[in-house]
Scaffold this active site. Structure first.
Site, PDB file in Angstrom:
ATOM      1  N   SER A 108       0.835  -1.205   0.000  1.00 48.83           N
ATOM      2  CA  SER A 108       0.000   0.000   0.000  1.00 48.83           C
ATOM      3  C   SER A 108       0.865   1.249   0.000  1.00 48.83           C
ATOM      4  O   SER A 108       1.725   1.415   0.866  1.00 48.83           O
ATOM      5  CB  SER A 108      -0.885   0.065   1.247  1.00 48.83           C
ATOM      6  OG  SER A 108      -1.564  -1.134   1.439  1.00 48.83           O
ATOM      7  N   HIS A 145      -4.738  -3.327  -4.303  1.00 45.99           N
ATOM      8  CA  HIS A 145      -3.587  -4.173  -4.614  1.00 45.99           C
ATOM      9  C   HIS A 145      -3.720  -4.616  -6.073  1.00 45.99           C
ATOM     10  O   HIS A 145      -4.674  -5.303  -6.417  1.00 45.99           O
ATOM     11  CB  HIS A 145      -3.543  -5.402  -3.708  1.00 45.99           C
ATOM     12  CG  HIS A 145      -3.241  -5.089  -2.268  1.00 45.99           C
ATOM     13  ND1 HIS A 145      -2.198  -5.672  -1.578  1.00 45.99           N
ATOM     14  CD2 HIS A 145      -3.829  -4.246  -1.406  1.00 45.99           C
ATOM     15  CE1 HIS A 145      -2.181  -5.198  -0.342  1.00 45.99           C
ATOM     16  NE2 HIS A 145      -3.171  -4.330  -0.209  1.00 45.99           N
ATOM     17  N   THR A 157       0.217 -12.202  -1.875  1.00 42.98           N
ATOM     18  CA  THR A 157      -0.829 -12.936  -1.153  1.00 42.98           C
ATOM     19  C   THR A 157      -0.556 -12.787   0.328  1.00 42.98           C
ATOM     20  O   THR A 157       0.550 -13.057   0.798  1.00 42.98           O
ATOM     21  CB  THR A 157      -0.819 -14.435  -1.531  1.00 42.98           C
ATOM     22  OG1 THR A 157      -1.105 -14.553  -2.933  1.00 42.98           O
ATOM     23  CG2 THR A 157      -1.882 -15.203  -0.757  1.00 42.98           C
ATOM     24  N   HIS A 158      -1.547 -12.309   1.064  1.00 44.49           N
ATOM     25  CA  HIS A 158      -1.382 -12.145   2.506  1.00 44.49           C
ATOM     26  C   HIS A 158      -1.721 -13.440   3.228  1.00 44.49           C
ATOM     27  O   HIS A 158      -2.594 -14.204   2.797  1.00 44.49           O
ATOM     28  CB  HIS A 158      -2.292 -11.026   3.027  1.00 44.49           C
ATOM     29  CG  HIS A 158      -1.861  -9.662   2.599  1.00 44.49           C
ATOM     30  ND1 HIS A 158      -2.250  -9.097   1.420  1.00 44.49           N
ATOM     31  CD2 HIS A 158      -1.069  -8.748   3.224  1.00 44.49           C
ATOM     32  CE1 HIS A 158      -1.704  -7.891   1.311  1.00 44.49           C
ATOM     33  NE2 HIS A 158      -0.983  -7.650   2.401  1.00 44.49           N
ATOM     34  N   GLU A 192      -4.705  -4.568  15.398  1.00 43.09           N
ATOM     35  CA  GLU A 192      -4.456  -4.977  16.781  1.00 43.09           C
ATOM     36  C   GLU A 192      -5.392  -4.258  17.746  1.00 43.09           C
ATOM     37  O   GLU A 192      -5.898  -3.176  17.464  1.00 43.09           O
ATOM     38  CB  GLU A 192      -3.011  -4.625  17.184  1.00 43.09           C
ATOM     39  CG  GLU A 192      -1.955  -5.367  16.417  1.00 43.09           C
ATOM     40  CD  GLU A 192      -1.840  -4.928  14.965  1.00 43.09           C
ATOM     41  OE1 GLU A 192      -2.024  -3.729  14.678  1.00 43.09           O
ATOM     42  OE2 GLU A 192      -1.580  -5.790  14.107  1.00 43.09           O
TER      43      GLU A 192
HETATM   44  I1  8IG Z   1      -1.574  -0.083   6.347  1.00 43.73           I
HETATM   45  O1  8IG Z   1      -1.937  -0.733  12.231  1.00 43.73           O
HETATM   46  C1  8IG Z   1      -1.541  -1.080   8.063  1.00 43.73           C
HETATM   47  N1  8IG Z   1      -1.332  -2.396   8.077  1.00 43.73           N
HETATM   48  N2  8IG Z   1      -1.140  -5.229  11.761  1.00 43.73           N
HETATM   49  N3  8IG Z   1      -1.544  -2.953  12.007  1.00 43.73           N
HETATM   50  C2  8IG Z   1      -1.305  -4.035  11.219  1.00 43.73           C
HETATM   51  N4  8IG Z   1      -1.215  -3.956   9.907  1.00 43.73           N
HETATM   52  C3  8IG Z   1      -1.371  -2.735   9.357  1.00 43.73           C
HETATM   53  C4  8IG Z   1      -1.620  -1.584  10.101  1.00 43.73           C
HETATM   54  C5  8IG Z   1      -1.715  -1.702  11.506  1.00 43.73           C
HETATM   55  N5  8IG Z   1      -1.738  -0.560   9.260  1.00 43.73           N
END
Ligand code: 8IG
Length: 265
Positions: free
Chosen positions: A32, A64, A86-87, A186
């Protein structure tokens, strides 16, 4: 199931066939906010929909872009741009997470640049700040490696490449990247845990990819764009729209930074 390295070789062969470029030197995974860098680093030789390459599939996140590009750099080197990460949270397993990095290695890549958008724990970081990843803490409870594959992770995020990046921008700060599974952000308590553990950046992608990249023998540069402060560090709720907006706003600046780093590799 077929050996993941065999699928990566098939993918590399297909990239060579469709691009006419026999081997690549550098690869980039653009997260991103980083996508515009591909337009700045050189001349696009081929742009291939990831769905035409073995082992890749359509991404699930808006923003993406699922293309794989071969770019000729001004210095004559070839860069492979992976727009199809791929996440882990997509639930297709660690083999699919590692496939892009393994494909890059199979095309001959020696330098792997992993970028992402992430949350910041250092409270003086502002959204839109790029930072170098200096190390990671993997909280996914998983690994892209299978079996008794004991890979050393010392200096995983190459200090040589971090130094080189700082010759382009001496103000670049660094931090320890903590990978959570996601896709939820989180809780503030989890962010405090990550901080106490020694973390500075929270994200959902890069640690697993870096482990796979090291297994394949590549040198790694990790860059995070802090798009938001982590939950509880910023007082307002996190939103994906806010993350995308911070990415868009920072994109020209960080893409230029990345292009200038790549020119020095
Ligand atoms: I953009 O605050 C993005 N990706 N885990 N935490 C986590 N992934 C992220 C965050 C975030 N911001």
């Amino acid at each position: 199931m077929a050996d993941p390295f065999e699928i990566a070789s098939l993918a590399a062969a297909k990239i060579a066939e469709l691009s006419g470029v026999k081997s690549h030197d550098i690869a980039l995974t653009l997260g991103s906010g980083w996508a515009k860098a591909a337009d700045l680093i050189g001349e696009t030789v081929a742009s291939i929909p990831a769905t035409e390459i073995p082992g890749f599939s359509a991404p699930s996140v808006v923003g993406h872009v699922a293309t794989i590009r071969s770019i000729l750099l001004p210095n004559g080197k070839h860069a492979l741009v992976l727009g199809a990460r791929t996440h882990y949270y997509e639930g297709h397993g660690v083999r699919r997470v590692a496939h892009g990095v393994r494909t890059a290695a199979a095309t001959g890549v020696k330098t792997m640049i992993l970028t992402n958008g992430a949350g910041g724990i250092k409270d003086h970081w502002k959204p839109g700040t790029p930072v170098l990843i200096s190390d990671h803490i993997n909280l996914t409870a998983n690994s892209p490696l299978e079996g008794a594959t004991f890979v050393d992770l010392t200096d995983l995020y190459s200090s040589r490449l971090r130094d080189l990046a700082r010759t382009v921008d001496e103000t670049l700060d660094d931090g320890v990247y903590v990978q959570f599974r996601g896709p939820h952000y989180e809780t503030p308590a989890e962010v405090q845990m990550a901080k106490i553990m020694g973390g500075h950046i929270v994200g959902m992608s890069t640690a697993l990819e870096a482990i796979a990249a090291r297994q394949s023998g590549m040198e790694i540069l990790g860059l995070s764009l802090i798009t938001n402060l982590a939950a509880g560090i910023q007082k307002t709720p996190l939103s994906h729209a806010e993350v995308l907006e911070a990415g868009r706003e920072a994109e020209p600046r960080i893409s230029d930074l990345l292009a200038r780093i790549i020119a020095k590799l």
